[in-house]
Design a protein around this motif. Structure first.
Motif, PDB file in Angstrom:
ATOM      1  N   VAL A   1       0.899  -1.344  -0.055  1.00  0.00           N
ATOM      2  CA  VAL A   1       0.052  -0.091  -0.021  1.00  0.00           C
ATOM      3  C   VAL A   1       0.876   1.276   0.009  1.00  0.00           C
ATOM      4  CG1 VAL A   1      -2.032  -1.199   1.252  1.00  0.00           C
ATOM      5  CG2 VAL A   1      -0.044   0.066   2.340  1.00  0.00           C
TER       6      VAL A   1
ATOM      7  N   GLU B   1       0.647   6.001  -1.418  1.00  0.00           N
ATOM      8  CA  GLU B   1       0.196   6.762  -2.274  1.00  0.00           C
ATOM      9  C   GLU B   1       0.586   6.541  -3.749  1.00  0.00           C
ATOM     10  OE1 GLU B   1      -0.002  11.174  -0.344  1.00  0.00           O
ATOM     11  OE2 GLU B   1       1.821   9.922   0.291  1.00  0.00           O
ATOM     12  N   SER B   2      -0.221   7.093  -4.567  1.00  0.00           N
ATOM     13  CA  SER B   2       0.315   7.153  -6.066  1.00  0.00           C
ATOM     14  C   SER B   2       1.666   7.612  -6.179  1.00  0.00           C
ATOM     15  CB  SER B   2      -0.784   7.766  -7.146  1.00  0.00           C
ATOM     16  OG  SER B   2      -2.108   7.304  -6.953  1.00  0.00           O
TER      17      SER B   2
ATOM     18  N   SER C   1       4.319   6.101  -5.244  1.00  0.00           N
ATOM     19  CA  SER C   1       5.247   5.411  -3.906  1.00  0.00           C
ATOM     20  C   SER C   1       6.087   4.257  -4.737  1.00  0.00           C
ATOM     21  CB  SER C   1       4.480   4.904  -2.916  1.00  0.00           C
ATOM     22  OG  SER C   1       3.395   4.001  -3.359  1.00  0.00           O
TER      23      SER C   1
ATOM     24  N   LYS D   1       4.689   1.242  -5.865  1.00  0.00           N
ATOM     25  CA  LYS D   1       4.068  -0.001  -5.832  1.00  0.00           C
ATOM     26  C   LYS D   1       4.023  -0.800  -7.194  1.00  0.00           C
ATOM     27  CE  LYS D   1       0.221   1.447  -4.583  1.00  0.00           C
ATOM     28  NZ  LYS D   1       0.272   3.053  -4.994  1.00  0.00           N
TER      29      LYS D   1
ATOM     30  N   GLU E   1      -4.151  -3.335  -8.318  1.00  0.00           N
ATOM     31  CA  GLU E   1      -5.296  -2.648  -8.334  1.00  0.00           C
ATOM     32  C   GLU E   1      -6.466  -3.229  -8.868  1.00  0.00           C
ATOM     33  OE1 GLU E   1      -5.877   0.135  -6.568  1.00  0.00           O
ATOM     34  OE2 GLU E   1      -3.985   0.958  -6.141  1.00  0.00           O
TER      35      GLU E   1
ATOM     36  N   THR F   1     -10.160  -1.340  -9.281  1.00  0.00           N
ATOM     37  CA  THR F   1     -10.198   0.047  -9.710  1.00  0.00           C
ATOM     38  C   THR F   1     -11.329   0.142 -10.595  1.00  0.00           C
ATOM     39  OG1 THR F   1      -7.795   0.344  -9.601  1.00  0.00           O
ATOM     40  CG2 THR F   1      -9.005   1.958 -11.179  1.00  0.00           C
TER      41      THR F   1
ATOM     42  N   SER G   1      -3.001  -2.273  -3.792  1.00  0.00           N
ATOM     43  CA  SER G   1      -4.044  -1.498  -3.435  1.00  0.00           C
ATOM     44  C   SER G   1      -3.885  -0.096  -2.642  1.00  0.00           C
ATOM     45  CB  SER G   1      -4.886  -2.570  -2.969  1.00  0.00           C
ATOM     46  OG  SER G   1      -6.098  -2.041  -2.387  1.00  0.00           O
ATOM     47  N   HIS G   2      -4.676   0.751  -2.962  1.00  0.00           N
ATOM     48  CA  HIS G   2      -5.087   1.798  -2.297  1.00  0.00           C
ATOM     49  C   HIS G   2      -6.068   1.563  -1.313  1.00  0.00           C
ATOM     50  CE1 HIS G   2      -3.399   3.970  -5.914  1.00  0.00           C
ATOM     51  NE2 HIS G   2      -2.744   4.681  -4.999  1.00  0.00           N
ATOM     52  N   ASN G   3      -7.004   0.786  -1.348  1.00  0.00           N
ATOM     53  CA  ASN G   3      -8.147   0.426  -0.641  1.00  0.00           C
ATOM     54  C   ASN G   3      -7.737  -0.524   0.817  1.00  0.00           C
ATOM     55  OD1 ASN G   3     -10.616  -0.474   0.394  1.00  0.00           O
ATOM     56  ND2 ASN G   3     -11.754  -0.466  -1.529  1.00  0.00           N
TER      57      ASN G   3
ATOM     58  N   LEU H   1      -1.636   7.325   7.086  1.00  0.00           N
ATOM     59  CA  LEU H   1      -2.632   6.865   5.910  1.00  0.00           C
ATOM     60  C   LEU H   1      -3.876   6.315   6.521  1.00  0.00           C
ATOM     61  CD1 LEU H   1      -0.347   4.805   3.806  1.00  0.00           C
ATOM     62  CD2 LEU H   1      -1.715   6.682   2.905  1.00  0.00           C
TER      63      LEU H   1
END
Length: 347
Positions: free
Chosen positions: A59, A61-62, A64, A66, A199, A202, A231-233, A273
């Protein structure tokens, strides 16, 4: 978990089995050439392990690192980027040293990936069934009759109704959720040991997200596939994964079991976060924003890369970058000032 070339600590996986990792990544560093002969390093010194039958999340942020980390595991770093150094050992075989021809035999068979956007991952002028069949033929000599049966079985396995007829459809004739299921069917067609899901929910509505997560969970349980979820979720991560790796500015800043991350995060970035998204167990707590923006790879701050945005930074944070250290069993943190100190009033 392996913390050096000479030290191994076996982890108990979700089924209670003890054993070595199926995937070991050490000092993975990705570089891109920049103007003036300089070099950008968007992924720097990544270490991670994935155990058999384990589901692990990355996990952050955009920006980072990943997705770039995930793509590099299949040697799919976009040009002109390159893997500058590091090991990527899949079942004891170092993928970083394989030729592209050798890598094609591994990619899609032993390690596979579900990309973010299924519409761009699918060929719009080929039927769904033909695309799945192509993946199978690349790695297995199968007769036409058996091939069709396998394609239909895979579509049924991922929950596509009337699979025999829907296999003839083209991507535009499928809904977003069905396209994502089809991409997953392609990824697991050859029973890979490791599945990377970048993701996978998405742009899908909440009910379809839940179905896709349930599908990944079932694949993990029934086929024994290890999964690396990008994932961001955080809600999805909490329900699906046994362990979380937190990335910031191309580095791992915290790694711990999921319950530990949610109950007692130690890195200020992880703590921030978790407080920036709604949580059912924190309904009375006001949401907080993380001030500032992630650093530009062309202008990385000195010291800890998070210190310009950190509410708990102290002078040494701007001078030297902390190492990633184990603070408890299976819990590693890259921080000079951890949240346990901030909460205890030691600062």
């Amino acid at each position: 978990m392996i913390f050096s070339d000479n030290t191994r600590i076996d982890r108990v996986n979700a089924d209670g089995d003890v054993g070595g990792p199926v995937l070991v990544v050490r000092d993975l560093t990705i570089e891109f050439p920049a103007a003036g002969g300089s070099t950008l390093t968007p992924v720097n010194g990544i270490d991670l392990d994935i155990m058999p039958r384990e589901i692990v999340a990355i996990v952050g942020e955009s920006g980072s690192g990943k997705s770039l980390t995930a793509r590099s595991l299949l040697r799919l770093v976009p040009e002109p980027g390159r893997i500058a150094r590091g090991r990527i050992e899949l079942q004891g075989r170092d993928l970083a040293n394989l030729s592209e021809r050798e890598m094609r035999r591994v990619r899609g068979r032993r390690i596979a990936m579900v990309f973010q956007d299924p519409m761009t991952a699918l060929n719009p002028v080929q039927s769904i069934g033909a695309q799945i069949a192509e993946i199978i033929r690349l790695h297995d000599n199968v007769q036409s009759s058996d091939l069709r049966r396998r394609v239909i079985a895979l579509l049924e396995r991922v929950g596509i109704a009337d699979a025999a007829n829907r296999a003839r459809n083209y991507p535009h004739e499928f809904s977003g959720g069905m396209r994502q299921r089809s991409v997953i069917a392609m990824a697991v067609a050859n029973n890979p040991a490791v599945l990377i899901a970048d993701e996978p929910t998405t742009a899908l509505d909440v009910t379809v997200q839940d179905q896709i997560m349930g599908l990944l969970r079932d694949l993990n349980r029934t086929a024994g596939t290890s999964i690396l979820l990008i994932s961001h979720n955080l809600a999805v991560v909490a329900s699906l994964c046994s362990r979380i790796i937190v990335m910031y500015a191309g580095r791992v800043v915290e790694e711990a079991p999921t319950a530990t991350v949610f109950a007692a995060p130690e890195h200020p970035y992880t703590w921030s976060l978790l407080r920036s998204v709604p949580r059912v167990d924190k309904v009375a707590e006001r949401l907080r924003t993380i001030e500032g923006q992630p650093p530009n790879p062309q202008d990385m701050p000195t010291g800890c890369k998070f210190h310009p945005r950190c509410a708990f930074a102290e002078p040494r944070c701007a001078i030297s970058e902390p190492p990633l250290e184990e603070i408890a069993t299976n819990h590693r943190v890259r921080c000079w000032v951890m949240m346990r100190n901030a909460r205890s009033g030691q600062r």
